[in-house]
Design an enzyme around this catalytic site. Structure first.
Site, PDB file in Angstrom:
ATOM      1  N   THR A  86       0.954  -1.327  -0.068  1.00 27.27           N
ATOM      2  CA  THR A  86      -0.112  -0.075  -0.088  1.00 27.27           C
ATOM      3  C   THR A  86       1.026   1.286  -0.092  1.00 27.27           C
ATOM      4  O   THR A  86       1.764   1.103   0.534  1.00 27.27           O
ATOM      5  CB  THR A  86      -0.861   0.125   1.283  1.00 27.27           C
ATOM      6  OG1 THR A  86      -1.452   1.381   1.303  1.00 27.27           O
ATOM      7  CG2 THR A  86      -0.271  -0.324   2.645  1.00 27.27           C
ATOM      8  N   CYS A 109      -2.142   4.955  -5.343  1.00 26.32           N
ATOM      9  CA  CYS A 109      -2.880   4.064  -4.365  1.00 26.32           C
ATOM     10  C   CYS A 109      -2.903   2.726  -5.086  1.00 26.32           C
ATOM     11  O   CYS A 109      -3.117   2.568  -6.279  1.00 26.32           O
ATOM     12  CB  CYS A 109      -4.116   4.467  -4.238  1.00 26.32           C
ATOM     13  SG  CYS A 109      -5.522   3.320  -3.170  1.00 26.32           S
TER      14      CYS A 109
END
Length: 235
Positions: free
Chosen positions: A83, A196
């Site tokens: 992430t 992202c």
């Protein structure tokens, strides 16, 4: 081949992509029946998202630090945080372990510089777009960053948490992201970071007139490069 320690589950939708890309890259590089040596610790994202919403980054860092330590004890040679946003707590994680952490922004910066691009637009969670932990890492590599306007940031963030992290891929959201990308290009962006790890599920290279840098793909391939530094097809 080194063993990759993956901190996943944030969300599991993108962790699945990490696992797929890493194993496909190992297979393509080494041939035959080769696959990656990796350990995946998938956290409960609801717990991590609560830390984010409360601004309790220390709590998040302590939690992920313990996860990294578990991966190290299980035999991981280095850590990959699956992430972008949670690289904000990388220092907490590094304090818990002795093995290195492969930073997603560094891998992305190296990829961008190969294309001789100096200014990029950044899409991601509101934390990634607005806070300095990520943008400053890119600036250290000589890359200027532009971000969407406030209302656009709110909507980009909403799509991530309310749609992409839940596996919902909507054409209306793709259209919106394309509009935001066009605004970033008008601000001088020569390329766009999909900052992202879920955005690459929605936006594809053909959706923009400038290069897109999918951090999930870049990070996963860099993990394989590190894991295979001393490997060959005969191994």
């Amino acid at each position: 081949m080194k063993t990759i320690g993956l901190i996943g589950g944030m969300s599991w939708e993108s962790s699945l992509e990490y696992y797929r890309i890493i194993n496909e890259e190992v297979k393509d590089t080494l041939g035959g029946l080769h696959s990656a040596k990796c350990l995946l610790y998938s956290v409960d994202f609801d717990e991590i998202e609560s830390y984010q919403a409360e601004g309790d980054w220390e709590g998040a860092g302590e939690t992920l630090g313990e996860v990294a330590l578990a991966l190290e004890r299980a035999g991981a040679d280095f850590i990959v945080i699956c992430t972008n946003t949670m690289h904000k707590v990388m220092e907490y994680i590094e304090q818990k372990i002795k093995i290195p952490v492969l930073h997603i922004a560094d891998a992305t910066a190296n990829h961008i510089l190969k294309g001789k691009i100096k200014t990029v637009g950044l899409l991601g969670t509101k934390y990634t777009m607005e806070q300095e932990f990520y943008r400053s890492r890119l600036k250290l590599n000589g890359i200027d960053v532009v971000i969407p306007d406030k209302e656009e940031r709110i909507n980009v963030n909403r799509v991530i948490y309310e749609e992409l992290c839940l596996g919902q891929i909507k054409s209306s959201s793709r259209d919106y992201y394309q509009d935001v990308i066009q605004q970033l290009i008008r601000k001088g962006a020569e390329g766009i970071i999909l900052g992202c790890t879920e955005i690459g599920l929605l936006v594809k290279p053909e959706d923009a007139k400038v290069p897109l840098f999918d951090t999930t793909v870049i990070h996963a391939i860099e993990a394989v490069n590190v894991a295979l530094e001393h490997s060959s097809k005969n191994e």
